[in-house]
Design a protein around this motif. Sequence first.
Motif, mmCIF file in Angstrom:
data_model
loop_
_atom_site.group_PDB
_atom_site.id
_atom_site.type_symbol
_atom_site.label_atom_id
_atom_site.label_comp_id
_atom_site.label_asym_id
_atom_site.label_seq_id
_atom_site.Cartn_x
_atom_site.Cartn_y
_atom_site.Cartn_z
ATOM 1 N N THR A 167 0.833 -1.204 0.000
ATOM 2 C CA THR A 167 0.000 0.000 0.000
ATOM 3 C C THR A 167 0.866 1.252 0.000
ATOM 4 O OG1 THR A 167 -1.699 -1.190 1.230
ATOM 5 C CG2 THR A 167 -1.875 1.193 1.189
ATOM 6 N N ALA A 168 1.945 1.246 0.776
ATOM 7 C CA ALA A 168 2.833 2.423 0.839
ATOM 8 C C ALA A 168 3.467 2.699 -0.530
ATOM 9 C CB ALA A 168 3.911 2.212 1.895
ATOM 10 N N ARG A 169 3.666 1.633 -1.309
ATOM 11 C CA ARG A 169 4.232 1.830 -2.663
ATOM 12 C C ARG A 169 3.218 2.531 -3.573
ATOM 13 N NH1 ARG A 169 8.555 -1.807 -4.446
ATOM 14 N NH2 ARG A 169 9.501 -2.587 -2.545
ATOM 15 N N MET A 170 1.911 2.298 -3.298
ATOM 16 C CA MET A 170 0.875 2.834 -4.188
ATOM 17 C C MET A 170 0.343 4.183 -3.743
ATOM 18 S SD MET A 170 -1.414 -0.478 -5.166
ATOM 19 C CE MET A 170 -1.935 -0.803 -3.511
ATOM 20 N N ARG A 171 0.379 4.434 -2.416
ATOM 21 C CA ARG A 171 -0.227 5.661 -1.881
ATOM 22 C C ARG A 171 0.835 6.491 -1.179
ATOM 23 N NH1 ARG A 171 -5.631 5.948 -1.432
ATOM 24 N NH2 ARG A 171 -6.809 4.078 -2.002
ATOM 25 N N ASP A 172 1.124 7.657 -1.729
ATOM 26 C CA ASP A 172 2.169 8.519 -1.150
ATOM 27 C C ASP A 172 1.845 8.937 0.279
ATOM 28 O OD1 ASP A 172 3.592 8.380 -3.429
ATOM 29 O OD2 ASP A 172 2.930 10.322 -4.238
ATOM 30 N N ASP A 173 0.553 9.070 0.598
ATOM 31 C CA ASP A 173 0.186 9.600 1.918
ATOM 32 C C ASP A 173 -0.207 8.511 2.915
ATOM 33 O OD1 ASP A 173 0.682 12.222 1.218
ATOM 34 O OD2 ASP A 173 -1.326 12.503 0.374
ATOM 35 N N PHE A 174 0.016 7.259 2.573
ATOM 36 C CA PHE A 174 -0.333 6.172 3.486
ATOM 37 C C PHE A 174 0.560 6.259 4.734
ATOM 38 C CE2 PHE A 174 0.006 1.497 4.573
ATOM 39 C CZ PHE A 174 -1.264 1.413 5.117
ATOM 40 N N VAL A 175 -0.055 6.188 5.915
ATOM 41 C CA VAL A 175 0.720 6.384 7.149
ATOM 42 C C VAL A 175 1.524 5.148 7.548
ATOM 43 C CG1 VAL A 175 -0.891 8.101 8.049
ATOM 44 C CG2 VAL A 175 -1.172 5.701 8.696
ATOM 45 N N GLY A 176 1.237 4.010 6.920
ATOM 46 C CA GLY A 176 2.001 2.803 7.191
ATOM 47 C C GLY A 176 1.728 2.224 8.569
#
Length: 245
Positions: A167-176
Motif C-alpha cells: 500500500t505504501a508503494r501505491m499511496r504517497d500519503d499512506f501512514v504505514g
Amino acid sequence: MSGNPDPRQLSISVLRYHPQAPEDPPRLQTYEVEEAEGMTLYLALTEIREIQDASLQFDFVCRAGICGSCAMLIDGRPGLACRTLTATLSPRITLAPLPVFELIADLSVNTGKWMRAMSERLGTWVHYREEADLDTLEARMDPDLAEHIYELDRCIECGCCVAACGTARMRDDFVGAVGVNKIARFRLDPRDARDDGDFYELVGDDNGIFGCMSLLACDDVCPKNLPLRTQLAFIRRRLARQGWR
Ligand code: SF4
Ligand code: F3S
Ligand code: FES
C-alpha cells in the motif's frame, strides 16, 4: 583478520545512484570482501568504504539497532545493516536503498523527512486534557498499561515496515504500520485527550487504517518485533465501529 582458517569471500553488489548526478544511470557495483568472524553488513560496508571506495554512501549512527538509520534492502528484504550478520546470508549479497523514501544517494535515504511529515500529520505526542501544572505530580499509570505503551514506544522509525508494504508503494500519503502503531500508542495513553472520533479523523480513511490490505509484510520485517499485526487489528476494530464501516 577473521580468525577463521578458511573465510568466505563475500561478493556484495550495491545499487548505486546519486540523484544529484542523473547523468550517471543507476548501476550495480560489486565489491569483494573477506568475511570475518561476527561480521555484520555494517562492518562489511565500512570496510568497503575505508579500503575500496570512499564514495559509497550509507547511513549509520548507533551500530546497535537503536537509531534506525542503517535500514536498507538486503537481498530484497528490508533490514538493519548493523544487526545483520553476513554469516546468515549467502556469499552473494545484493543491497539496495529502501523504496518509498526520498533517495539521498546509494544506500542512504531520507526516512527522517517521511517520519516527520507523518508525525506532524498524526500529532504523535500526548495531547493533554488540561494545561500541565508543573507543581503537581502526574497521575500514576497502571504498570501493565505503562508496560504496554512502552512496548509500542520501542519503534525506532527505521522505515522497514513502510518499505515492505504494498500500500505504501501505491499511496504517497499512506501512514504505514508505523503510523498506525503510533495511533494505537496514543489511543491507549490515558493522559491523551483525543477520543476515537479524533483518531478516526486522522486515520479513518484509505491513507490510514482502511488502506491497509492486511499484507502483513510490516509485521514480518519489523526489526524490533513490534506487534504490528495486533495494533492494526485493534485500530481497525475501534475505528470501524466509530465510522459504521
Ligand atoms: Fe521500524 Fe518496526 Fe518502527 Fe516500522 S514499526 S519503523 S519496522 S521499528
Ligand atoms: Fe501494509 Fe502491513 Fe497493512 S504491509 S498493507 S501496513 S498489514
Ligand atoms: Fe543505528 Fe543500525 S546504525 S540501527
